[in-house]
Design a protein around this motif. Sequence first.
Motif, PDB file in Angstrom:
ATOM      1  N   GLN A 139       0.810  -1.218   0.000  1.00  0.00           N
ATOM      2  CA  GLN A 139       0.000   0.000   0.000  1.00  0.00           C
ATOM      3  C   GLN A 139       0.845   1.271   0.000  1.00  0.00           C
ATOM      4  O   GLN A 139       0.315   2.378  -0.041  1.00  0.00           O
ATOM      5  CB  GLN A 139      -0.912   0.002   1.223  1.00  0.00           C
ATOM      6  CG  GLN A 139      -1.860  -1.190   1.229  1.00  0.00           C
ATOM      7  CD  GLN A 139      -2.714  -1.201   2.479  1.00  0.00           C
ATOM      8  OE1 GLN A 139      -3.356  -0.231   2.812  1.00  0.00           O
ATOM      9  NE2 GLN A 139      -2.708  -2.312   3.183  1.00  0.00           N
TER      10      GLN A 139
ATOM     11  N   ASP B  71       3.423   3.754  -1.784  1.00  0.00           N
ATOM     12  CA  ASP B  71       3.774   4.080  -3.161  1.00  0.00           C
ATOM     13  C   ASP B  71       5.293   4.170  -3.301  1.00  0.00           C
ATOM     14  O   ASP B  71       5.881   5.242  -3.263  1.00  0.00           O
ATOM     15  CB  ASP B  71       3.106   5.408  -3.522  1.00  0.00           C
ATOM     16  CG  ASP B  71       3.325   5.756  -4.969  1.00  0.00           C
ATOM     17  OD1 ASP B  71       3.613   4.850  -5.766  1.00  0.00           O
ATOM     18  OD2 ASP B  71       3.228   6.949  -5.297  1.00  0.00           O
TER      19      ASP B  71
ATOM     20  N   ASP C 164       7.317   3.896  -5.684  1.00  0.00           N
ATOM     21  CA  ASP C 164       7.947   4.554  -6.828  1.00  0.00           C
ATOM     22  C   ASP C 164       7.981   6.070  -6.731  1.00  0.00           C
ATOM     23  O   ASP C 164       8.569   6.735  -7.570  1.00  0.00           O
ATOM     24  CB  ASP C 164       7.245   4.127  -8.124  1.00  0.00           C
ATOM     25  CG  ASP C 164       7.397   2.627  -8.341  1.00  0.00           C
ATOM     26  OD1 ASP C 164       8.483   2.103  -8.036  1.00  0.00           O
ATOM     27  OD2 ASP C 164       6.425   1.985  -8.786  1.00  0.00           O
ATOM     28  N   HIS C 165       7.322   6.628  -5.710  1.00  0.00           N
ATOM     29  CA  HIS C 165       7.335   8.090  -5.587  1.00  0.00           C
ATOM     30  C   HIS C 165       7.880   8.534  -4.224  1.00  0.00           C
ATOM     31  O   HIS C 165       7.410   9.530  -3.671  1.00  0.00           O
ATOM     32  CB  HIS C 165       5.921   8.649  -5.774  1.00  0.00           C
ATOM     33  CG  HIS C 165       5.372   8.391  -7.152  1.00  0.00           C
ATOM     34  ND1 HIS C 165       4.684   7.251  -7.476  1.00  0.00           N
ATOM     35  CD2 HIS C 165       5.424   9.134  -8.274  1.00  0.00           C
ATOM     36  CE1 HIS C 165       4.343   7.304  -8.752  1.00  0.00           C
ATOM     37  NE2 HIS C 165       4.766   8.426  -9.257  1.00  0.00           N
TER      38      HIS C 165
ATOM     39  N   THR D 176      -3.165  12.008  -4.177  1.00  0.00           N
ATOM     40  CA  THR D 176      -3.535  10.608  -3.953  1.00  0.00           C
ATOM     41  C   THR D 176      -3.967   9.934  -5.252  1.00  0.00           C
ATOM     42  O   THR D 176      -4.377   8.788  -5.245  1.00  0.00           O
ATOM     43  CB  THR D 176      -4.707  10.489  -2.953  1.00  0.00           C
ATOM     44  OG1 THR D 176      -5.867  11.101  -3.535  1.00  0.00           O
ATOM     45  CG2 THR D 176      -4.397  11.189  -1.648  1.00  0.00           C
TER      46      THR D 176
ATOM     47  N   HIS E 100      -2.454   8.640  -7.703  1.00  0.00           N
ATOM     48  CA  HIS E 100      -1.778   7.405  -8.107  1.00  0.00           C
ATOM     49  C   HIS E 100      -2.110   6.225  -7.197  1.00  0.00           C
ATOM     50  O   HIS E 100      -1.757   5.116  -7.503  1.00  0.00           O
ATOM     51  CB  HIS E 100      -0.272   7.635  -8.122  1.00  0.00           C
ATOM     52  CG  HIS E 100       0.210   8.145  -6.796  1.00  0.00           C
ATOM     53  ND1 HIS E 100       0.411   9.491  -6.558  1.00  0.00           N
ATOM     54  CD2 HIS E 100       0.454   7.509  -5.649  1.00  0.00           C
ATOM     55  CE1 HIS E 100       0.786   9.643  -5.295  1.00  0.00           C
ATOM     56  NE2 HIS E 100       0.820   8.458  -4.725  1.00  0.00           N
ATOM     57  N   LEU E 101      -2.753   6.493  -6.040  1.00  0.00           N
ATOM     58  CA  LEU E 101      -3.028   5.392  -5.114  1.00  0.00           C
ATOM     59  C   LEU E 101      -4.041   4.435  -5.734  1.00  0.00           C
ATOM     60  O   LEU E 101      -5.127   4.834  -6.117  1.00  0.00           O
ATOM     61  CB  LEU E 101      -3.558   5.911  -3.777  1.00  0.00           C
ATOM     62  CG  LEU E 101      -2.576   6.731  -2.934  1.00  0.00           C
ATOM     63  CD1 LEU E 101      -3.247   7.202  -1.663  1.00  0.00           C
ATOM     64  CD2 LEU E 101      -1.337   5.922  -2.607  1.00  0.00           C
ATOM     65  N   LYS E 102      -3.647   3.190  -5.801  1.00  0.00           N
ATOM     66  CA  LYS E 102      -4.473   2.204  -6.493  1.00  0.00           C
ATOM     67  C   LYS E 102      -5.844   2.026  -5.852  1.00  0.00           C
ATOM     68  O   LYS E 102      -6.822   1.732  -6.501  1.00  0.00           O
ATOM     69  CB  LYS E 102      -3.752   0.854  -6.535  1.00  0.00           C
ATOM     70  CG  LYS E 102      -2.534   0.846  -7.409  1.00  0.00           C
ATOM     71  CD  LYS E 102      -1.755  -0.444  -7.180  1.00  0.00           C
ATOM     72  CE  LYS E 102      -0.262  -0.255  -7.253  1.00  0.00           C
ATOM     73  NZ  LYS E 102       0.357   0.358  -6.075  1.00  0.00           N
TER      74      LYS E 102
END
Length: 410
Positions: free
Chosen positions: A172, A174, A176-177, A319, A321-323
């Motif tokens: 949960q 991220d 990659d950022h 938020t 990009h949060l899946k």
Amino acid sequence: MIPTYNEKENIEKMLPLLENEVFPKIQNHNMHILVADDTSPDGTKEEVEKSIKKWSNIHLLEGKKEGLGSAYIRAMHYAMNTLNAEAVIEFDADFQHDPHDIPRLVAAMDQGYDYVIGSRYIKGGQIPKEWGLNRKIKSFFGSLLARIVLFTFSIHDMTSGFKLTKTSFLKQVDLDHLISRNYAYKLQILFEIVLLGAKVKEIPIIFYERSAGKSKMETNDIYDSLKVIFTLRLRESMRIIKFLFVGGTGFVVQIIVQESTIRTGLAIFLAMLVSSIHFPFLNVQNLGAVSNGIGAGFGAEAAIVSNFLFNNFWTFNDTRHLKQTSPFVIRAIKFNLASLLSIAIQTFAVYLGVRLFGENISLFSHSLPTRILILFPTIIFLVIPLNYIIYNMLIWKTRYLKHDKKTSTH
Ligand code: GDD
Ligand code: MN
């Protein structure tokens, strides 16, 4: 996961030790070793390859030297996606971490903890005796500062490089950022894991002096850590400031739309339409009350729409990009439903206030309408905190996410 850069001498001892002495003590888990080497010029890779021939649970990931955080992020992705790991352990190759502590971390996970920190700053923990006072002070106060700024007082060792993380939580984050790709990556992961509501346990470890080779940490990493903790704090505070500002503009929008629906005659026109319909329990013949009600309804909905748009594209923009964030339309509907709740709270508060205090309250020898006065404490103590929590939990899902059991391999 063991990141390495020029650790030939250490890794050639570490891998057999883990395989022969440590892993046999962990019977209930399938242990793997993932070495993330950044093309070390000293032949670390060749050493790992030799061990891979002997033990099939050793894996080698190669990359460019882009910082410790980068190496770990790569390793975490690989462990989660390719090896389907239930948990990952961050571990140094240089024997500063005692490999015999690994079973204790795993045991804590088996007791139900999601994030197990090998801690130097709790009873039983220790930093190298050989460290000079300067280094001891830096390490201790660095951790203390991070605790204060990030409000993570319950955690004593913020920068430990030895820890276990359940991947159901790590997934949960991220990865990659992250703000830092160097040593400070761990501060952000820790902060986010804590916000996600993981069950955290610190177990004492002794942090030894390096056995061979040298440290790769640089003075730069201190500034990097400061940048990470203050950026995280600012981000969190900014969200609240933006949220309050949006609420304020929403209130202005509400009044403008309410007043213009009433003053342009639109409200009374609609009220006349409504009054021609026969409702069984509602007296809609009082045009004044009905048109005011319609005006208020338009105002409230205008505020909801305006708050939603501003919050979506501004307050919670990061938020995206949060899946786990739901699609725009679903989010808008949820937001409306959540807003209905705050409208209900305000309606009820006004009703209750007028019943208790009458239509007017005298304050500083002025008589002021109860319906307005009562809204201030209601909005400040109930509506704002409640909305903020609902937005974070259900609509933009920045945090407080419950552990997703399905992603666990058990
Ligand atoms: N692949 C890769 N790439 N590995 C790296 C890199 C890199 O850029 N930088 C360091 N490593 C590896 C080292 O080879 C070693 O196995 C491990 O990461 C730790 O690096 P050290 O250079 O020994 O770090 P340290 O001893 O100064 O810092 C340790 O203690 C700190 C707390 O005092 C680490 O555990 C830190 O994570 C921890 O914050
Ligand atoms: Mn070290």
